[in-house]
Structure formats: structure tokens, C-alpha cells
Write an enzyme that holds these catalytic residues in place. Structure first.
Site, PDB file in Angstrom:
ATOM      1  N   GLY A  42     -11.427 -27.418  -1.005  1.00  0.00           N
ATOM      2  CA  GLY A  42     -10.975 -27.381   0.379  1.00  0.00           C
ATOM      3  C   GLY A  42     -11.690 -26.282   1.131  1.00  0.00           C
ATOM      4  N   CYS A  43     -11.036 -25.743   2.115  1.00  0.00           N
ATOM      5  CA  CYS A  43     -11.623 -24.707   2.953  1.00  0.00           C
ATOM      6  C   CYS A  43     -12.099 -23.528   2.103  1.00  0.00           C
ATOM      7  CB  CYS A  43     -10.584 -24.234   3.969  1.00  0.00           C
ATOM      8  SG  CYS A  43     -11.130 -22.869   4.984  1.00  0.00           S
TER       9      CYS A  43
END
Length: 175
Positions: free
Chosen positions: A10-11
Site C-alpha cells: 500500500g502507501c
């Protein structure tokens, strides 16, 4: 002799601060891998047309921390069960992926996924990919959490993830 792991959870703002705290980890760089665009920018990757995934490149000393330990942390600090999504972050750049640097890493990932699936009770969608060109993110994305602790995303998304990690993996944290 150091080794490299390239992990998409993810981020990259969320996973970088976790891996920076691990014993045996000497460098963590946020960046991009897996796409077709050379030297992509954050804006291009967020545009969803480059094919790149936000990743962290983790340089580690295997005599101090194993790749298996890195994987256990990785599978704990993000949701490996959602396709192209981590919470409210949605898009192909947020895919769960491991860019295996060699056959030993590929085998380790293939062996741990069934364990993670049993623990979670649902299928894991993490992509197992081969080594690919790593493109470092722009300087303003490096150490983002440490440099922007009062920013809303840092306070409400990243801080709880870091706190949960610190509680669960005390033995692996640098002194």
C-alpha cells in the site's frame, strides 16, 4: 553482506517507518516498481496508468534479521487480502506485492502465504513477482512520517499502524 527486499504494502508512507525501526535494516527507500514508465513521478503513479506499485526497498543484514521475519512484519502491517486497496487508498499503485530478488525469496513468500491465509481465514492476494527495476520516490516522500508527524494522514492512518507494529514486534525493534 546486505540483501534487498522490495515490498509493496500500500502507501509507502505507511510501511517505510515500520521497516526503518527493525534491527538489521540499514536502509529503507520508498519508490516504485513493476510498471512500464521509466523514472515515474508520484503524480504519474497516482494517475494509475504507469503500472507501477508503491514499494519500499529494504536493505537488510540477514545475519541480524531474516527475510522470513521481514515477511512476517510485512504481512502484519498491511492488508494482503484486498486487491489494489489499503483502507481508503484505492488503485493499482496500492497492490500488495513482493518483488522477489531471487529464488530463495520466492520460496519464502510461497511458504508463508498459506500460513497467513490460515491465520486470517481468507485468501491472500499478494502478488509474487520477480525482481524488477526499482525507481526511488522523490525526496519529499522519503521519511515522510518522521518529517510530517502532525499531518492528518500521519496521525490517523500511519501512527496507529506503527503503534500496533511496535506492540507486536518488540523483539525485532532496534534499541
Amino acid at each position: 553482506m546486505s540483501k534487498i527486499a522490495v515490498l509493496g504494502g500500500g502507501c509507502f508512507w505507511c510501511v517505510e517507518p515500520v521497516f526503518n525501526q527493525l534491527k538489521g535494516v540499514t536502509q529503507v527507500l520508498p519508490g516504485y516498481a513493476g510498471g512500464k514508465t521509466e523514472n515515474p513521478s508520484y503524480e504519474e503513479v497516482c494517475g494509475k496508468a504507469t503500472g507501477h506499485i508503491e514499494v519500499v526497498q529494504v536493505r537488510f543484514d540477514p545475519s541480524q534479521i531474516s527475510f522470513d521475519d521481514l515477511l512476517m512484519v510485512f504481512f502484519t502491517v498491511h492488508d494482503p487480502t484486498t486487491v489494489d486497496r489499503q483502507g481508503n487508498d484505492i488503485g493499482p499503485q496500492y497492490a500488495s506485492a513482493v518483488f522477489c530478488q531471487d529464488e530463495e525469496q520466492r520460496e519464502a513468500v510461497q511458504n508463508i502465504i498459506p500460513e497467513v491465509e490460515r491465520a486470517l481465514g481468507v485468501p491472500v492476494v499478494t502478488q509474487i513477482r520477480g525482481a524488477d527495476r526499482f525507481w526511488p520516490a522523490e525526496p519529499e516522500h522519503q521519511n515522510y512520517y518522521e518529517l510530517n508527524p502532525t499531518q492528518g494522514y500521519c496521525q490517523f492512518v500511519i501512527r496507529p499502524k506503527v503503534a500496533a507494529f511496535r506492540d507486536r514486534f518488540k523483539a525485532l525493534i532496534k534499541k
